[in-house]
Design a protein around this motif. Structure first.
Motif, short mmCIF file in Angstrom:
data_model
loop_
_atom_site.label_atom_id
_atom_site.label_comp_id
_atom_site.label_asym_id
_atom_site.label_seq_id
_atom_site.Cartn_x
_atom_site.Cartn_y
_atom_site.Cartn_z
N TYR A 57 0.84 -1.13 0.11
CA TYR A 57 0.06 0.08 -0.16
C TYR A 57 0.75 1.44 -0.04
O TYR A 57 2.14 1.45 0.19
N ALA A 58 0.15 2.43 -0.32
CA ALA A 58 0.78 3.57 -0.34
C ALA A 58 -0.30 4.54 0.66
O ALA A 58 -1.18 4.25 0.70
N ILE A 59 0.80 5.34 1.66
CA ILE A 59 -0.11 6.26 2.49
C ILE A 59 0.52 7.62 2.41
O ILE A 59 1.71 7.67 2.62
N CYS A 60 -0.51 8.55 2.48
CA CYS A 60 -0.01 9.72 2.38
C CYS A 60 0.75 10.22 3.94
O CYS A 60 0.23 9.61 4.84
N MET A 61 1.72 11.21 3.90
CA MET A 61 2.30 11.60 5.05
C MET A 61 1.21 11.76 6.48
O MET A 61 1.30 11.76 7.48
N ASP A 62 0.06 12.64 5.79
CA ASP A 62 -0.84 13.15 6.89
C ASP A 62 -1.69 11.80 7.60
O ASP A 62 -1.66 11.70 8.72
N CYS A 63 -1.85 10.91 6.71
CA CYS A 63 -2.48 9.68 7.22
C CYS A 63 -1.52 8.72 8.26
O CYS A 63 -1.63 8.21 8.90
N ALA A 64 -0.25 8.92 7.51
CA ALA A 64 0.89 8.15 8.25
C ALA A 64 1.13 8.75 9.39
O ALA A 64 1.25 7.89 10.64
N GLU A 65 1.02 10.05 9.71
CA GLU A 65 1.14 10.76 10.93
C GLU A 65 0.04 10.30 11.91
O GLU A 65 0.11 10.21 13.11
N LYS A 66 -0.98 10.27 11.64
CA LYS A 66 -2.41 9.93 12.28
C LYS A 66 -2.21 8.40 12.70
O LYS A 66 -2.45 8.13 13.93
N MET A 67 -1.50 7.70 11.87
CA MET A 67 -1.38 6.16 12.46
C MET A 67 -0.41 6.32 13.41
O MET A 67 -0.44 5.34 14.50
N ARG A 68 0.67 7.15 13.27
CA ARG A 68 1.96 6.98 14.24
C ARG A 68 1.42 7.31 15.70
O ARG A 68 1.71 7.11 16.65
N ARG A 69 0.48 8.20 15.60
CA ARG A 69 -0.19 8.83 16.93
C ARG A 69 -0.98 7.81 17.57
O ARG A 69 -1.31 7.73 18.84
N GLU A 70 -1.52 6.83 16.77
CA GLU A 70 -2.26 5.72 17.36
C GLU A 70 -1.25 4.57 18.22
O GLU A 70 -1.60 3.85 19.04
N VAL A 71 -0.12 4.83 17.68
CA VAL A 71 1.21 3.80 18.55
C VAL A 71 1.30 4.41 19.75
O VAL A 71 1.57 5.79 19.95
N SER A 72 1.49 3.53 20.89
CA SER A 72 1.54 4.09 22.16
C SER A 72 2.91 4.51 22.35
O SER A 72 3.94 4.21 21.60
N LYS A 73 2.84 5.73 23.21
CA LYS A 73 4.35 6.26 23.25
C LYS A 73 5.40 5.39 23.75
O LYS A 73 6.68 5.33 23.43
N GLU A 74 4.96 4.35 24.59
CA GLU A 74 5.90 3.40 24.99
C GLU A 74 6.51 2.61 23.98
O GLU A 74 7.53 2.37 23.63
N SER A 75 5.63 2.11 22.97
CA SER A 75 5.99 1.15 22.16
C SER A 75 6.65 1.80 20.91
O SER A 75 7.84 1.54 20.44
N TRP A 76 6.29 3.17 20.52
CA TRP A 76 7.18 4.10 19.91
C TRP A 76 8.46 4.21 20.48
O TRP A 76 9.53 3.95 19.74
N GLN A 77 8.84 4.63 21.75
CA GLN A 77 9.85 4.67 22.19
C GLN A 77 10.81 3.16 22.30
O GLN A 77 12.09 3.28 21.69
N LYS A 78 10.30 2.14 22.33
CA LYS A 78 10.93 0.78 22.34
C LYS A 78 11.41 0.56 20.73
O LYS A 78 12.50 0.07 20.73
N MET A 79 10.52 0.90 20.00
CA MET A 79 11.00 0.60 18.55
C MET A 79 12.21 1.49 18.38
O MET A 79 13.03 0.88 17.73
N MET A 80 12.19 2.95 18.47
CA MET A 80 13.22 3.74 18.05
C MET A 80 14.53 3.39 18.83
O MET A 80 15.52 3.57 18.26
N GLN A 81 14.30 3.05 20.27
CA GLN A 81 15.54 2.58 20.73
C GLN A 81 16.07 1.08 20.22
O GLN A 81 17.05 1.08 20.03
N TYR A 82 15.28 0.18 19.69
CA TYR A 82 15.59 -1.02 19.06
C TYR A 82 16.60 -0.55 17.78
O TYR A 82 17.60 -1.19 17.41
N PHE A 83 15.89 0.39 16.80
CA PHE A 83 16.66 0.78 15.79
C PHE A 83 17.83 1.69 15.92
O PHE A 83 19.03 1.25 15.53
N GLN A 84 17.87 2.43 17.16
CA GLN A 84 19.19 3.22 17.43
C GLN A 84 20.11 2.11 18.02
O GLN A 84 21.31 2.22 17.55
N GLU A 85 19.84 1.03 18.64
CA GLU A 85 20.83 0.08 19.23
C GLU A 85 21.26 -0.94 18.22
O GLU A 85 22.54 -1.65 18.02
N ASN A 86 20.65 -1.15 17.12
CA ASN A 86 20.95 -2.13 16.10
C ASN A 86 21.34 -1.83 14.70
O ASN A 86 21.63 -2.51 13.90
#
Length: 185
Positions: A57-86
């Motif tokens: 699929y393709a998703i515009c940035m406005d809709c992608a941002e709305k989806m990102r806001r649905e991800v819990s802050k804790e989940s987002w932080q853990k994913m970002m930490q995973y990418f930073q570490e790996n």
């Protein structure tokens, strides 16, 4: 490297042409100033050259941002930490100088060759009919997805699965054994 034409790897599986519309809001994507993300999940068959697209699929940035806001802050932080570490940051910078096709040959995190992955997902940041090479396309192996899933809250996983359920009803045989479904918009 300057922006590149969108390669066929990022075309719609259904039409074999560039995505034209946002999956969520139907916004036209090919205007030169419209930014959007393409995500495609692919399954390889061991011992065979065959591949199946599980979803794309393709998703515009406005809709992608709305989806990102649905991800819990804790989940987002853990994913970002995973990418930073790996993630090898120098390798990610070097990807800006490579072609899209080169970037899709191995996992951005594990460096596993695409042909050795049972499942993988590819991502591209596009603007109009071009790839945005400041944020070059990349591939993530199923192994990385399996490591990310336990980092996410049940609510986040439900949100992601809800998006996929809303837009796709994959052939159940493509999902056996049922892999975790993850979107990384």
């Amino acid at each position: 490297m300057k922006d590149q034409e969108i390669p066929g790897d990022f075309y719609s599986f259904e039409t074999n042409t560039p995505f034209e519309r946002c999956i969520e809001c139907e916004k036209y994507l090919l205007h030169e100033d419209t930014e959007y993300i393409i995500e495609k999940a692919i399954k390889n068959y061991e011992g065979y050259p065959a591949r199946d697209v599980v979803f794309d699929y393709a998703i515009c940035m406005d809709c992608a941002e709305k989806m990102r806001r649905e991800v819990s802050k804790e989940s987002w932080q853990k994913m970002m930490q995973y990418f930073q570490e790996n993630m090898d940051v120098q390798h990610r910078i070097e990807m800006q100088q490579q072609s899209a096709e080169e970037n899709l040959q191995s996992c951005m995190i594990k460096k596993t060759n695409v042909n050795e992955c049972r499942e993988y997902q590819i991502y591209a940041h596009c603007k109009g009919n071009k790839l945005n090479m400041e944020n070059p396309p990349y591939m993530i192996s199923g192994e990385v997805m399996e490591e990310l899933i336990p980092l996410l809250s049940d609510k986040t996983i439900d949100e992601m699965n809800g998006f996929l359920d809303k837009h796709f009803s994959p052939d159940p045989s493509l999902m056996e054994p049922a892999p975790p479904r993850l979107i990384l918009v």
